[in-house]
Design an enzyme around this catalytic site. Structure first.
Site, PDB file in Angstrom:
ATOM      1  N   GLU A  33     -22.699   0.882  32.589  1.00 45.66           N
ATOM      2  CA  GLU A  33     -21.385   1.517  32.614  1.00 45.66           C
ATOM      3  C   GLU A  33     -21.390   2.445  33.829  1.00 45.66           C
ATOM      4  O   GLU A  33     -22.292   3.287  33.945  1.00 45.66           O
ATOM      5  CB  GLU A  33     -21.171   2.313  31.324  1.00 45.66           C
ATOM      6  CG  GLU A  33     -19.778   2.840  31.210  1.00 45.66           C
ATOM      7  CD  GLU A  33     -19.547   3.648  29.921  1.00 45.66           C
ATOM      8  OE1 GLU A  33     -18.561   4.386  29.901  1.00 45.66           O
ATOM      9  OE2 GLU A  33     -20.354   3.543  28.972  1.00 45.66           O
ATOM     10  N   ARG A 257     -35.657   1.044  23.614  1.00 46.50           N
ATOM     11  CA  ARG A 257     -35.367   1.832  24.807  1.00 46.50           C
ATOM     12  C   ARG A 257     -36.629   2.534  25.263  1.00 46.50           C
ATOM     13  O   ARG A 257     -37.522   2.806  24.467  1.00 46.50           O
ATOM     14  CB  ARG A 257     -34.381   2.953  24.477  1.00 46.50           C
ATOM     15  CG  ARG A 257     -33.003   2.567  24.203  1.00 46.50           C
ATOM     16  CD  ARG A 257     -32.242   3.795  23.727  1.00 46.50           C
ATOM     17  NE  ARG A 257     -31.630   4.496  24.840  1.00 46.50           N
ATOM     18  CZ  ARG A 257     -30.463   4.157  25.357  1.00 46.50           C
ATOM     19  NH1 ARG A 257     -29.783   3.133  24.877  1.00 46.50           N
ATOM     20  NH2 ARG A 257     -29.962   4.828  26.353  1.00 46.50           N
ATOM     21  N   LYS A 267     -27.371   9.688  30.354  1.00 47.09           N
ATOM     22  CA  LYS A 267     -26.499  10.037  31.475  1.00 47.09           C
ATOM     23  C   LYS A 267     -25.676  11.280  31.166  1.00 47.09           C
ATOM     24  O   LYS A 267     -25.398  12.081  32.051  1.00 47.09           O
ATOM     25  CB  LYS A 267     -25.580   8.862  31.802  1.00 47.09           C
ATOM     26  CG  LYS A 267     -26.262   7.808  32.642  1.00 47.09           C
ATOM     27  CD  LYS A 267     -25.327   6.668  32.955  1.00 47.09           C
ATOM     28  CE  LYS A 267     -25.281   5.707  31.811  1.00 47.09           C
ATOM     29  NZ  LYS A 267     -24.435   4.534  32.058  1.00 47.09           N
TER      30      LYS A 267
END
Ligand code: ATP
Ligand code: MG
Length: 553
Positions: A33, A257, A267
């Site tokens: 994204e 992850r 982020k």
């Protein structure tokens, strides 16, 4: 990826799919994204997605998941592309989920036509309430019984801008009693009157992640859609949409992850550090971003090596940042050019040296036979580190002290004769003599010394600013820390040496090279360097100081 290593579970799936003929070739995607810079966690996903495709002769698409118009920016798009290429990967196609907005809208109309989607006028609170709880089934409201024709018109009106943000949503009709809350008639479209960085003001309805993501995979004919574990409960919806629409059967697989000690990796948190000026931008060398690591001097190959070593797991864990630093050191030891730089100078006058200036030869990298040599000027006055001299030294002090000889790297053996102090008692100079026959490479002195010091000729020294970095956080598991993660910031994560003295070779060839400053660590030129000021970043120390601390305690 080395051949003898056993396959990870993703590779096993891919090999089985190729063997059974389910897929003739494989296509993966990396779907960031564009709402921030990539971090080391993304590097893991990149190495995995591009790595397996490469290993099996397949390809990887780069797809910007730009379905949320509010947080996205072209600055981020550019930085993401730069980072992936720098890591050493090239995508087959550059796509944007927003390129599919027309197709996605058509697919939503198809679901409406099949009476599998409806426009709901409820508020988000009402929708949440009607959803029930994991132990109690939800209830469908009156909007769920709208006819296909009615829904179609309403959805077209939503697109035409007739309604305000939040006034209506489009939901798919699945199962209000499913134990998986995500299947209780999830929202697939919402109204958002917002400017989009690519589609401008064309749209005021935007697809939700689940709908856009799976269908984008399917449109591109992605064979293996690799994502992180939090998407496990989304998989039934991913499969449901593909099945109902009869589109290409992409499959989603989930892996753990990356979480790393002393590091934040979201982020949202990284953006806070930037916005609140707790660091100097996204590429601050203390950041866990790829751009920060690049600026700090981490070689791309060492990041790939790190990702390879940590492997692909199905369970979350916390990886020691020391492993990444180990990979960086291993690589730099092989490639970095050696230079001498003094951070805190003490002047040494070699009183019996009368040869003016002599050019000595020093090897650039003892680990690299092709590394070559450089010339290092030697003269009567040199600098050594202030802490490499002690007037009264303890036993086992092998550096310079009265009555003890040391070697100056690539030069001569010296010994201390006299200590000069100012009125306050501070040592200002040390007078030494040298042994003329002890020159490195042609030493006939027969003297053995225990200590070798780095040094710089005073008249030839060039000035440099050196930035020493330490961990940005004081605690191991910052990601799961209670309260505000910013309270755990290490106040001493940056130390600046304003006037270091470097040998002149450093000024000539600093660009694009990795250096080992002897006895100091690995360094790289920083972008803040100007015509009259060299600035270096410490990439990593020579040894793992933190591991030593732990062993000591
Ligand atoms: P963040 O929470 O940092 O914003 P994200 O998952 O929202 O991360 P995206 O841009 O949506 O970021 O992620 C792109 C891809 O990178 C996704 O497939 C995601 O699963 C993967 N990814 C993100 N963070 C990690 C991580 N820490 N470890 C492994 N993969 C990750
Ligand atoms: Mg995200």
């Amino acid at each position: 990826m080395s051949e003898e290593k056993s396959l990870n579970f993703i590779e096993e799936i891919i090999e089985a799919d190729l063997a059974s003929g389910k897929h003739a070739s494989i296509l993966t995607r990396f779907p960031p994204e564009p709402n921030g810079y990539l971090h080391i966690g993304h590097a893991k996903s990149i190495c995995l997605n591009f790595g397996v495709a490469k290993k099996y002769g397949g390809k990887t698409n780069l797809r910007f998941d730009d379905t949320n118009p509010v947080t996205e920016d072209t600055e981020y798009v550019e930085s993401i592309k730069k980072d992936i290429q720098w890591l050493g990967f090239q995508w087959a196609n550059e796509f944007y989920a927003s390129d599919y907005f027309d197709q996605l809208f058509e697919m939503a109309l198809q679901l409406i036509g099949k009476e599998l989607a409806y426009v709901d006028d409820s508020t988000s609170e009402e929708i949440a309430e009607q959803k029930g709880t994991p132990t109690q089934p939800g209830n469908r409201n009156q909007y769920a019984s709208r006819t296909a024709a009615e829904n179609r018109q309403l959805f077209l009106d939503m697109k035409a801008g007739k309604y305000a943000d939040g006034a209506k949503v489009l939901r798919v009709k699945i199962d209000m009693a499913s134990p998986n809350m995500l299947l209780r008639d999830p929202i697939i479209y919402r109204i958002k009157h917002a400017h989009h960085h690519r589609t401008g003001d064309k749209w005021c309805v935007y697809p939700m992640y689940d709908f856009a993501h799976g269908q984008s995979d399917s449109i591109e004919k992605i064979t293996h859609s690799l994502c992180s574990l939090e998407f496990v409960p989304h998989r039934p919806l991913y499969d449901w949409c593909i099945e109902q629409l009869g589109t290409f059967p992409s499959k989603q697989y989930e892996f753990a992850r990356l979480n790393m000690t002393y590091t934040v990796m979201s982020k949202r948190k990284l953006l806070q550090l930037v916005n609140e000026k707790l660091v100097n931008g996204w590429d601050d060398p203390r950041m866990s971003t790829i751009s920060g690591m690049r600026r700090r001097g981490y070689p791309a190959s060492s990041i790939r090596e790190f990702c390879d070593r940590i492997g692909v797991a199905k369970r979350e864990n916390l990886i020691d940042v020391g492993l990444l630093e180990f990979c960086v050191r291993e690589e730099l030891n092989k490639t970095a050019q050696r230079r001498m730089v003094v951070f805190d100078p003490l002047k040494i006058v070699i009183t019996n040296y009368d040869k003016g200036v002599e050019m000595l030869t020093s090897e650039n990298n003892p680990e690299d036979e092709q590394g070559g040599t450089r010339e290092v000027p030697f003269s009567r006055e040199i600098y050594i580190e202030r802490d490499d001299f002690m007037e009264t030294a303890p036993k086992k002090y092998f550096r310079l002290t009265p009555g003890q000889m040391v070697r100056l790297k690539s030069a001569y053996i010296i010994q201390c004769e006299e200590v000069i102090k100012d009125a306050s008692g501070r040592i200002t100079e040390v007078h030494c003599t040298y042994i003329p026959e002890s020159r490195s490479g042609s030493d006939t002195s027969g003297i053995n010394v225990k200590g070798t010091l780095h040094w710089v000729s005073a008249q030839h020294a060039i000035h440099a600013e050196v930035r020493l970095y330490d961990r940005l956080f004081k605690i191991e598991d910052v990601g799961n820390a209670e309260g505000d993660f910013k309270e755990h910031i290490n106040p001493d994560s940056l130390q600046v040496i304003h006037h270091a003295y470097a040998e002149p070779a450093l000024g000539r060839d600093a660009q694009d090279l990795a250096f080992q400053f002897l006895r100091k660590g690995y360094f790289v030129l920083d972008q803040d360097t100007t015509a009259d000021k060299l600035v270096f970043n410490r990439t990593v120390t020579l040894k793992d100081a933190w591991a030593r601390e732990v062993r000591k305690s």
